[in-house]
Design a protein around this motif. Structure first.
Motif, PDB file in Angstrom:
ATOM      1  N   VAL A   1       5.740  10.469   1.290  1.00 12.60           N
ATOM      2  CA  VAL A   1       4.906   9.233   0.921  1.00 12.60           C
ATOM      3  C   VAL A   1       5.377   8.002   1.722  1.00 12.60           C
ATOM      4  CG1 VAL A   1       4.274   7.852  -1.064  1.00 12.60           C
ATOM      5  CG2 VAL A   1       4.766  10.138  -1.348  1.00 12.60           C
ATOM      6  N   ALA A   2       4.218   7.144   2.159  1.00 13.11           N
ATOM      7  CA  ALA A   2       4.563   6.094   3.098  1.00 13.11           C
ATOM      8  C   ALA A   2       4.108   4.773   2.350  1.00 13.11           C
ATOM      9  CB  ALA A   2       3.791   6.022   4.477  1.00 13.11           C
ATOM     10  N   VAL A   3       4.968   3.794   2.467  1.00  5.56           N
ATOM     11  CA  VAL A   3       4.901   2.561   1.869  1.00  5.56           C
ATOM     12  C   VAL A   3       4.607   1.303   3.024  1.00  5.56           C
ATOM     13  CG1 VAL A   3       5.804   0.853   0.593  1.00  5.56           C
ATOM     14  CG2 VAL A   3       6.022   2.910  -0.175  1.00  5.56           C
ATOM     15  N   MET A   4       3.601   0.596   2.992  1.00  3.75           N
ATOM     16  CA  MET A   4       3.306  -0.315   3.930  1.00  3.75           C
ATOM     17  C   MET A   4       3.187  -1.786   3.230  1.00  3.75           C
ATOM     18  SD  MET A   4       0.651   1.616   6.292  1.00  3.75           S
ATOM     19  CE  MET A   4      -0.383   2.147   5.032  1.00  3.75           C
ATOM     20  N   LEU A   5       3.675  -2.800   3.777  1.00  5.24           N
ATOM     21  CA  LEU A   5       3.587  -4.115   2.970  1.00  5.24           C
ATOM     22  C   LEU A   5       2.963  -5.119   4.241  1.00  5.24           C
ATOM     23  CD1 LEU A   5       4.731  -6.052   1.051  1.00  5.24           C
ATOM     24  CD2 LEU A   5       6.902  -6.405   2.315  1.00  5.24           C
ATOM     25  N   ASP A   6       2.209  -6.011   3.516  1.00  4.22           N
ATOM     26  CA  ASP A   6       1.627  -7.114   4.347  1.00  4.22           C
ATOM     27  C   ASP A   6       2.383  -7.708   5.065  1.00  4.22           C
ATOM     28  OD1 ASP A   6      -0.514  -8.372   5.469  1.00  4.22           O
ATOM     29  OD2 ASP A   6      -0.896  -9.565   3.858  1.00  4.22           O
ATOM     30  N   GLY A   7       2.603  -8.163   6.099  1.00  2.00           N
ATOM     31  CA  GLY A   7       3.288  -9.368   6.771  1.00  2.00           C
ATOM     32  C   GLY A   7       4.385  -8.684   7.637  1.00  2.00           C
ATOM     33  N   THR A   8       4.629  -7.393   7.799  1.00  2.00           N
ATOM     34  CA  THR A   8       5.720  -6.508   8.298  1.00  2.00           C
ATOM     35  C   THR A   8       5.084  -5.587   9.208  1.00  2.00           C
ATOM     36  OG1 THR A   8       7.660  -5.581   8.440  1.00  2.00           O
ATOM     37  CG2 THR A   8       6.110  -5.357   6.287  1.00  2.00           C
ATOM     38  N   PRO A   9       5.462  -5.235  10.244  1.00  2.00           N
ATOM     39  CA  PRO A   9       5.069  -4.024  11.214  1.00  2.00           C
ATOM     40  C   PRO A   9       5.760  -2.542  10.789  1.00  2.00           C
ATOM     41  CG  PRO A   9       6.500  -5.368  12.489  1.00  2.00           C
ATOM     42  CD  PRO A   9       6.261  -5.873  11.205  1.00  2.00           C
ATOM     43  N   PHE A  10       6.700  -2.865   9.813  1.00  2.00           N
ATOM     44  CA  PHE A  10       7.438  -1.745   9.598  1.00  2.00           C
ATOM     45  C   PHE A  10       7.010  -1.039   8.131  1.00  2.00           C
ATOM     46  CE2 PHE A  10      10.460  -4.032  12.313  1.00  2.00           C
ATOM     47  CZ  PHE A  10      11.005  -2.971  13.204  1.00  2.00           C
ATOM     48  N   ALA A  11       6.693   0.332   8.525  1.00  2.00           N
ATOM     49  CA  ALA A  11       6.159   1.052   7.344  1.00  2.00           C
ATOM     50  C   ALA A  11       7.689   1.927   6.809  1.00  2.00           C
ATOM     51  CB  ALA A  11       5.156   2.170   7.675  1.00  2.00           C
ATOM     52  N   LEU A  12       7.554   2.392   5.703  1.00  2.00           N
ATOM     53  CA  LEU A  12       8.844   2.994   4.762  1.00  2.00           C
ATOM     54  C   LEU A  12       8.237   4.598   4.530  1.00  2.00           C
ATOM     55  CD1 LEU A  12       9.984   0.267   2.354  1.00  2.00           C
ATOM     56  CD2 LEU A  12      10.803   0.756   4.818  1.00  2.00           C
ATOM     57  N   LEU A  13       9.270   5.516   4.778  1.00  2.00           N
ATOM     58  CA  LEU A  13       8.970   6.849   4.548  1.00  2.00           C
ATOM     59  C   LEU A  13       9.967   7.344   3.440  1.00  2.00           C
ATOM     60  CD1 LEU A  13       8.370   8.265   8.295  1.00  2.00           C
ATOM     61  CD2 LEU A  13       6.623   7.253   6.595  1.00  2.00           C
TER      62      LEU A  13
ATOM     63  N   MET B   1       0.748  -1.333   0.048  1.00  2.00           N
ATOM     64  CA  MET B   1      -0.006   0.095   0.013  1.00  2.00           C
ATOM     65  C   MET B   1       0.992   1.205  -0.087  1.00  2.00           C
ATOM     66  SD  MET B   1      -3.064   0.462  -0.028  1.00  2.00           S
ATOM     67  CE  MET B   1      -3.914  -1.075   1.002  1.00  2.00           C
ATOM     68  N   VAL B   2       0.513   2.221  -0.919  1.00  2.00           N
ATOM     69  CA  VAL B   2       1.172   3.456  -0.945  1.00  2.00           C
ATOM     70  C   VAL B   2       0.369   4.477  -0.469  1.00  2.00           C
ATOM     71  CG1 VAL B   2       2.176   5.115  -2.484  1.00  2.00           C
ATOM     72  CG2 VAL B   2       2.706   2.698  -3.008  1.00  2.00           C
ATOM     73  N   ALA B   3       0.585   5.135   0.662  1.00  2.00           N
ATOM     74  CA  ALA B   3      -0.273   6.153   1.413  1.00  2.00           C
ATOM     75  C   ALA B   3       0.309   7.759   1.152  1.00  2.00           C
ATOM     76  CB  ALA B   3      -0.375   5.847   2.778  1.00  2.00           C
ATOM     77  N   TYR B   4      -0.418   8.617   1.028  1.00  2.00           N
ATOM     78  CA  TYR B   4      -0.158  10.039   0.793  1.00  2.00           C
ATOM     79  C   TYR B   4      -1.300  10.992   0.839  1.00  2.00           C
ATOM     80  CZ  TYR B   4      -1.528   9.303  -3.981  1.00  2.00           C
ATOM     81  OH  TYR B   4      -2.576   9.246  -4.957  1.00  2.00           O
ATOM     82  N   PHE B   5      -1.054  12.038   1.082  1.00  2.00           N
ATOM     83  CA  PHE B   5      -2.378  13.137   1.059  1.00  2.00           C
ATOM     84  C   PHE B   5      -2.186  13.643  -0.338  1.00  2.00           C
ATOM     85  CE2 PHE B   5      -2.065  12.994   5.641  1.00  2.00           C
ATOM     86  CZ  PHE B   5      -3.480  12.988   6.164  1.00  2.00           C
ATOM     87  N   ARG B   6      -3.490  13.448  -0.924  1.00  2.00           N
ATOM     88  CA  ARG B   6      -3.619  14.182  -2.021  1.00  2.00           C
ATOM     89  C   ARG B   6      -3.518  15.711  -2.327  1.00  2.00           C
ATOM     90  NH1 ARG B   6      -8.298  10.166  -2.576  1.00  2.00           N
ATOM     91  NH2 ARG B   6      -9.609  11.877  -1.767  1.00  2.00           N
ATOM     92  N   ASP B   7      -3.852  16.416  -1.290  1.00  2.00           N
ATOM     93  CA  ASP B   7      -3.554  17.721  -1.499  1.00  2.00           C
ATOM     94  C   ASP B   7      -2.431  18.246  -0.938  1.00  2.00           C
ATOM     95  OD1 ASP B   7      -4.525  17.043   1.115  1.00  2.00           O
ATOM     96  OD2 ASP B   7      -5.342  18.726   1.557  1.00  2.00           O
ATOM     97  N   ILE B   8      -1.604  17.522  -0.633  1.00  2.00           N
ATOM     98  CA  ILE B   8      -0.217  17.743   0.095  1.00  2.00           C
ATOM     99  C   ILE B   8       0.930  17.439  -0.683  1.00  2.00           C
ATOM    100  CG2 ILE B   8       1.151  17.881   2.067  1.00  2.00           C
ATOM    101  CD1 ILE B   8      -1.353  17.743   3.963  1.00  2.00           C
TER     102      ILE B   8
END
Length: 569
Positions: A330-342, A263-270
């Motif tokens: 931008v943040a990246v989250m992967l299934d199976g791990t508790p560590f997110a990437l920034l 999953m790639v997460a970010y704010f659309r307006d930022i």
């Protein structure tokens, strides 16, 4: 004459230093050129591959424009379901022939005279939900008196979905392989006699741990929750952080043989649109059998794999991720791990803690300054000790020199070997303390350090002053909030020690300059690693070595080029 020439020749150590002074810069220049050449070839190769893939896809569309592009529809008849119930069950059984953990349950609906089969994986499927929401409604519906005529075919399938099933996630497919993938991920495949294809019902529930305090980033003040190994739980933690309609999340499948959801997460307006597209592009280039952990993603999408510095930050804390997203990252989250990437990151982020913003600005700024000082001590303290003792004892106060020389009486090793013995021992103790069971790990580290240090001093292997230097260095290295960044400092510490043993204080200064040059040229998704050291706007210094009051931090970092530079509030 020859004797006079020999007497005027410099010592071999001076010759070695001269050779290094002339060869090392040349080697560095050649290495940099070679790396740039390899990077250029790799980028051109990827561009050619993408062009070839686009051309092949265009040719395929031109040959058969009416061909279906739905991944759930198989083109091979042997890999697709039909309206024959027995044939469909046989195909599913053949697909799970070597999978003993996949269970089959057959049901006969008396009143309807219809056979039904369910396939699920033991341990991944929520059996309670399956009994209450799937099997029980089917049995009740099949045993009740039906006055109206029962539909057949697709109409029967739609009736089961709309009136019988009590699950939210329902999907229809004709592809055997796709249905098998969904079963192996926890879903239930339902085959109904008289209908084409199968139904995929979402009822997955694996063994997971609850939300706990993150172990790698503990704070005294702040939220005590951390990410888990379930991606849906992690995305929910971000959603529950606060109500927002602009938080976007894009899903990807990574891994060629074993696929996982990313999953790639970010704010659309930022977030800057170019940054978001660059992150997505790099994720699409991941080409491995399985992405075991987010560390795989970090290594495959970073800018420079030869750099000792981390160019993507990992974290277990939802509040750190949300703070980064609100800055435009931008943040990246992967299934199976508790560590997110920034991403992108700068060096100052490795020395920042969420607790800096939860405390008042004076105490937060002081603690952050202490971290910068501790990082410098952990990196340069052993190198400075070696250079002063071996090359520049005149720079040390006289009384201290006398004390050090008297303490070193009887030590059989040079300063470099002496420092390597102690530093290696400390690193081994630190690693052993991490791998041992938690009840005895910390005790072993403390007791082991005291015993080894005292024994080494009594045996005359090392001097007491070096034990103090190594102890201060080890304590300072623990002040780094990001563990992965501390590992980089530990590696560079040994490089600084070797340089100091050859060139002295000049070598330490040269080593520092090379590090600064490398960090200035290092990029993280197009952003310079030392962007805040020489910012385009002095406003960004409000959150650098000190943390300004929140009243003054009304703008987002300019270096990220956010769509909305001003924070709303």
């Amino acid at each position: 004459m020859w004797q006079a020439i020999v007497t005027h020749m410099p010592k071999w150590t001076v010759l070695v230093q001269a050779i290094f002074l002339s060869i090392v810069p040349l080697l560095i220049l050649l290495a940099v050129r070679q790396i740039k050449t390899v990077d250029g070839r790799e980028s051109r190769r990827k561009e050619r591959i993408e062009l070839l893939e686009e051309r092949d896809l265009a040719e395929q569309d031109a040959r058969d424009p009416s061909e279906s592009k739905d991944p759930n529809v198989s083109k091979n008849e042997d890999e697709s379901y039909s309206e024959d119930y027995e044939a469909n069950v046989t195909k599913m059984r053949q697909a799970i022939m070597d999978m003993a953990d996949v269970n089959q349950k057959s049901i006969f609906l008396d009143h309807l005279q219809v056979r039904v089969s369910l396939f699920c994986v033991d341990g991944l499927t929520d059996k309670t939900s399956m009994d209450q929401n799937i099997i029980k409604p089917l049995l009740d519906w099949g045993s009740s008196d039906q006055e109206e005529e029962i539909p057949q075919g697709d109409a029967l399938r739609d009736m089961v979905i709309r009136q019988v099933m009590l699950v939210v996630e329902t999907e229809h497919t004709q592809d055997v392989k796709y249905s098998l993938q969904k079963v192996l991920f926890g879903s239930i495949v339902l085959l109904i006699e008289g209908t084409s294809g199968v139904l995929i019902l979402g009822s997955s529930k694996g063994k997971t741990r609850g939300v706990e305090e993150p172990l790698s980033e503990s704070v005294l003040r702040g939220p005590r929750i951390g990410f888990t190994e379930v991606l849906s739980d992690n995305t929910a933690l971000l959603r529950r952080h606060g109500e927002s309609t602009e938080l976007a999340m894009h899903s990807f499948k990574v891994g060629k043989r074993v696929q996982k959801q990313l999953m790639v997460a970010y704010f659309r307006d930022i977030a800057n649109s170019e940054l978001v597209e660059e992150v997505k592009r790099r994720i699409k280039t991941i080409d491995v059998d399985e992405v075991m952990e987010s560390g795989y993603v970090e290594q495959l999408i970073e800018d420079n794999f030869l750099s000792p510095f981390m160019q993507v930050q990992n974290t277990e804390r939802p509040d750190r991720v949300m703070a980064a997203l609100l800055e435009g990252r931008v943040a990246v989250m992967l299934d199976g791990t508790p560590f997110a990437l920034l991403m992108p990151v700068t060096y100052d982020m490795m020395l920042q803690s969420p607790e800096d913003y939860y405390e008042r600005w004076l105490s937060g700024s002081l603690i952050r300054l202490l971290r910068f000082m501790a990082t410098a001590i952990s990196l340069f303290a052993p190198a400075l000790y070696i250079s002063f003792i071996s090359f520049h004892p005149g720079l040390i106060p006289t009384m201290l020199v006398i004390s050090i020389v008297s303490a070193r009486q009887g030590v059989p090793f040079s300063t470099l070997i002496e420092a390597l013995i102690m530093e290696t021992s400390i690193e081994i103790l630190r690693e052993a303390g991490l791998r041992l069971p938690k009840p005895i790990g910390p005790a072993m580290g403390i007791v082991g350090g005291l015993i080894i240090g005292q024994a080494a001093v009594n045996a005359g292997i090392v001097s007491p002053i070096l034990v103090i230097v190594v102890a201060v260095t080890a304590i300072s290295s623990f002040a780094t909030p990001v563990y992965s960044s501390g590992i980089s400092m530990r590696m560079l510490r040994f490089a600084g020690m070797f340089v100091a043993s050859i060139f002295g204080l000049y070598g330490v200064i040269l080593f520092f300059l090379l590090l600064v040059i490398h960090m200035a040229k290092l990029k993280s998704f197009g952003l310079s690693y030392l962007s805040l050291t020489s910012p385009r706007s002095l406003r960004d210094w409000k959150d650098y070595m000190i943390r300004a009051p929140l009243h003054f931090m009304k703008r987002r970092p300019r270096l990220l080029n956010p769509k909305q530079p001003k924070r709303k509030g």
